[in-house]
Design an enzyme around this catalytic site. Structure first.
Site, PDB file in Angstrom:
ATOM      1  N   PHE A  51       0.300  -0.241 -14.530  1.00  0.00           N
ATOM      2  CA  PHE A  51      -1.054   0.323 -14.910  1.00  0.00           C
ATOM      3  C   PHE A  51      -0.530   1.386 -15.918  1.00  0.00           C
ATOM      4  CE2 PHE A  51      -2.596  -2.286 -11.560  1.00  0.00           C
ATOM      5  CZ  PHE A  51      -4.033  -2.676 -12.017  1.00  0.00           C
ATOM      6  N   ALA A  52      -1.193   1.462 -17.169  1.00  0.00           N
ATOM      7  CA  ALA A  52      -0.635   2.322 -18.123  1.00  0.00           C
ATOM      8  C   ALA A  52      -1.839   2.873 -18.893  1.00  0.00           C
ATOM      9  CB  ALA A  52       0.378   1.878 -19.152  1.00  0.00           C
ATOM     10  N   TYR A  56      -0.498   7.799 -19.696  1.00  0.00           N
ATOM     11  CA  TYR A  56       0.829   7.200 -19.263  1.00  0.00           C
ATOM     12  C   TYR A  56       1.277   5.939 -19.839  1.00  0.00           C
ATOM     13  CZ  TYR A  56       0.043   9.724 -14.662  1.00  0.00           C
ATOM     14  OH  TYR A  56       0.010  10.610 -13.607  1.00  0.00           O
ATOM     15  N   ASP A 141       3.878   1.679  -9.526  1.00  0.00           N
ATOM     16  CA  ASP A 141       3.641   2.794 -10.650  1.00  0.00           C
ATOM     17  C   ASP A 141       4.178   2.614 -11.811  1.00  0.00           C
ATOM     18  OD1 ASP A 141       1.851   4.448  -8.693  1.00  0.00           O
ATOM     19  OD2 ASP A 141       3.223   6.059  -8.908  1.00  0.00           O
ATOM     20  N   ASP A 143       5.299   5.471 -13.717  1.00  0.00           N
ATOM     21  CA  ASP A 143       6.146   6.453 -13.988  1.00  0.00           C
ATOM     22  C   ASP A 143       7.385   6.183 -13.331  1.00  0.00           C
ATOM     23  OD1 ASP A 143       4.539   6.801 -11.745  1.00  0.00           O
ATOM     24  OD2 ASP A 143       4.927   8.929 -11.849  1.00  0.00           O
ATOM     25  N   HIS A 163       8.173   5.678   1.903  1.00  0.00           N
ATOM     26  CA  HIS A 163       8.311   6.934   1.141  1.00  0.00           C
ATOM     27  C   HIS A 163       9.469   7.827   1.273  1.00  0.00           C
ATOM     28  CE1 HIS A 163       7.018  10.648  -0.798  1.00  0.00           C
ATOM     29  NE2 HIS A 163       5.809  10.312  -1.012  1.00  0.00           N
ATOM     30  N   THR A 175       1.734  12.154   6.236  1.00  0.00           N
ATOM     31  CA  THR A 175       0.675  12.700   5.824  1.00  0.00           C
ATOM     32  C   THR A 175      -0.504  11.552   5.698  1.00  0.00           C
ATOM     33  OG1 THR A 175       1.588  12.269   3.499  1.00  0.00           O
ATOM     34  CG2 THR A 175       1.638  14.500   4.257  1.00  0.00           C
ATOM     35  N   GLU A 233      -2.839   5.378  -1.299  1.00  0.00           N
ATOM     36  CA  GLU A 233      -1.610   5.239  -0.608  1.00  0.00           C
ATOM     37  C   GLU A 233      -2.408   5.781   0.932  1.00  0.00           C
ATOM     38  OE1 GLU A 233       2.320   7.344  -1.495  1.00  0.00           O
ATOM     39  OE2 GLU A 233       1.474   8.997  -0.359  1.00  0.00           O
TER      40      GLU A 233
HETATM   41  N1  UDP Z   1      -2.147   5.981 -13.633  1.00  0.00           N
HETATM   42  C1  UDP Z   1      -2.573   5.924 -15.117  1.00  0.00           C
HETATM   43  N2  UDP Z   1      -2.980   6.681 -15.983  1.00  0.00           N
HETATM   44  C2  UDP Z   1      -3.591   8.053 -15.234  1.00  0.00           C
HETATM   45  C3  UDP Z   1      -3.236   8.328 -13.992  1.00  0.00           C
HETATM   46  C4  UDP Z   1      -2.638   7.293 -13.277  1.00  0.00           C
HETATM   47  O1  UDP Z   1      -1.973   5.001 -15.487  1.00  0.00           O
HETATM   48  O2  UDP Z   1      -4.048   8.915 -16.050  1.00  0.00           O
HETATM   49  C5  UDP Z   1      -1.520   5.055 -12.863  1.00  0.00           C
HETATM   50  C6  UDP Z   1      -0.017   5.019 -13.342  1.00  0.00           C
HETATM   51  O3  UDP Z   1       0.329   3.488 -13.177  1.00  0.00           O
HETATM   52  C7  UDP Z   1       0.581   5.787 -12.388  1.00  0.00           C
HETATM   53  C8  UDP Z   1      -0.252   5.418 -11.092  1.00  0.00           C
HETATM   54  O4  UDP Z   1      -1.740   5.399 -11.554  1.00  0.00           O
HETATM   55  O5  UDP Z   1       1.859   5.605 -12.364  1.00  0.00           O
HETATM   56  C9  UDP Z   1      -0.274   6.595  -9.993  1.00  0.00           C
HETATM   57  O6  UDP Z   1      -0.472   7.842 -10.730  1.00  0.00           O
HETATM   58  P1  UDP Z   1       1.043   8.722 -10.350  1.00  0.00           P
HETATM   59  O7  UDP Z   1       2.164   8.256 -10.918  1.00  0.00           O
HETATM   60  O8  UDP Z   1       0.376  10.058 -11.380  1.00  0.00           O
HETATM   61  O9  UDP Z   1       0.811   9.380  -8.809  1.00  0.00           O
HETATM   62  P2  UDP Z   1       2.170  10.001  -8.240  1.00  0.00           P
HETATM   63  O10 UDP Z   1       3.247   9.089  -8.355  1.00  0.00           O
HETATM   64  O11 UDP Z   1       2.344  11.118  -9.047  1.00  0.00           O
HETATM   65  O12 UDP Z   1       1.625  10.159  -6.748  1.00  0.00           O
HETATM   66 MN    MN Z   2       3.832   8.014  -9.938  1.00  0.00          MN
END
Ligand code: UDP
Ligand code: MN
Length: 283
Positions: A51-52, A56, A141, A143, A163, A175, A233
């Site tokens: 998902f992007a 992102y 994810d 990122d 995790h 958590t 999560e």
């Molecule tokens: N995501 C996205 N756009 C956004 C927020 C989240 O595409 O504006 C998607 C993306 O795939 C991201 C995932 O949701 O990797 C989880 O969000 P994030 O990575 O911010 O969560 P974290 O890993 O920081 O808990």
């Molecule tokens: Mn992430």
């Protein structure tokens, strides 16, 4: 590191199997040549959902380029990219047997909703197309980058990853959502592991059940104006408490350099990219 152990005893420094007898995947625990041969015989097709949305989209290029190098090399891979900005998806060259499909989806204002709604989109697409196109799904994810081998050793009916911040902590420190009124509730003395929400997978049939449960749980909570502590999560952890994963991935498979390094994790195979939370999540 790719050789099988000569002795019947494997690593003794970490847990290799869960109390319900699911393997925990660590470096040195498997022979990738045997596994590759087994999965090639089945001509296995692997879908990777990504998902992007909104800003992102910037993560996609490095994600896909490193996946081409390290993720399921030699196997059939379908990347499924969901985005609200199809025009921002770069064109990337893929190895033979690998395809990338872009699907436009609507976005949400709150980042929490963007991450949670992934479950709805995954569950709908399981029925509409994944079931016809792939055998296994890996949901990750965006990122993130791959920096070492990730192959068919992760595949199983349903797998979850520990995790990286919690693998040495007792369950009281997990958590999990602790309010009984939430659909993500896990009592203080329960919870096997603290699983990450950024990486899970399994057969399409099993991932449909996971994603459908999580989406329905979120909708039930939303109707009562509750949101579990760590969003998708938390609901995922609740599901895996009652429907145990058939394979558990060690934190090698989902590291975050925020936690530094660990002697137990010689190889960081799939790593979170540093990001400016406020900026990247702003409109
Ligand atoms: N995501 C996205 N756009 C956004 C927020 C989240 O595409 O504006 C998607 C993306 O795939 C991201 C995932 O949701 O990797 C989880 O969000 P994030 O990575 O911010 O969560 P974290 O890993 O920081 O808990
Ligand atoms: Mn992430």
């Amino acid at each position: 590191s790719r050789l099988p152990s000569k002795s019947a005893l494997m690593r003794t420094d970490v847990m290799m199997v869960t109390p319900w007898l699911a393997p925990i995947v660590w470096n040195g625990a498997f022979n990738i040549d045997i596994l590759n041969a087994q999965f090639h015989k089945r001509d296995v097709r692997i879908g990777l959902t990504l998902f992007a949305l909104k800003k992102y989209t910037v993560f996609l290029k490095n994600f896909i380029e490193t996946a081409e190098k390290y993720f399921m090399v030699g196997h059939k891979v379908h990347y499924y990219v969901f985005t609200d900005r199809p025009q921002d998806i770069p064109s990337l060259s893929l190895a033979e047997g690998r395809t990338l499909n872009v699907t436009e989806v609507t976005s949400y204002k709150r980042w929490q909703d963007v991450t949670m709604r992934r479950m709805q989109i995954i569950s709908e697409n399981c029925l509409q197309r994944f079931i016809y196109e792939v055998d296994y799904l890996v949901c990750a994810d965006v990122d993130m980058i791959f920096s070492d081998h990730v192959g068919v050793e992760i595949l199983s009916d349903v797998f979850a990853a520990i995790h990286p911040g919690f693998f040495q902590l007792p369950r009281q420190k997990f958590t999990h959502e602790r309010r009984p009124e939430s659909q993500g509730f896990i009592p203080k003395d329960e919870g096997d592991y603290y699983y990450t929400g950024c990486y899970f997978g399994g057969t399409v049939e099993e991932i449909y059940k996971v994603a459908n449960f999580c989406h329905n749980a979120m909708m039930a909570d939303k109707a009562k104006n509750i949101e579990a502590l760590w969003h998708d999560e938390s609901y995922l952890n609740r599901y895996f408490l009652y429907y145990k994963p058939t394979k558990v991935l060690s934190p090698e498979y989902v590291w975050n350099n925020y936690y530094g390094s660990s002697v137990y994790v010689p190889s960081k195979r799939f790593v979170h990219v540093e990001k400016d939370y406020v900026r990247i999540r702003s409109d």
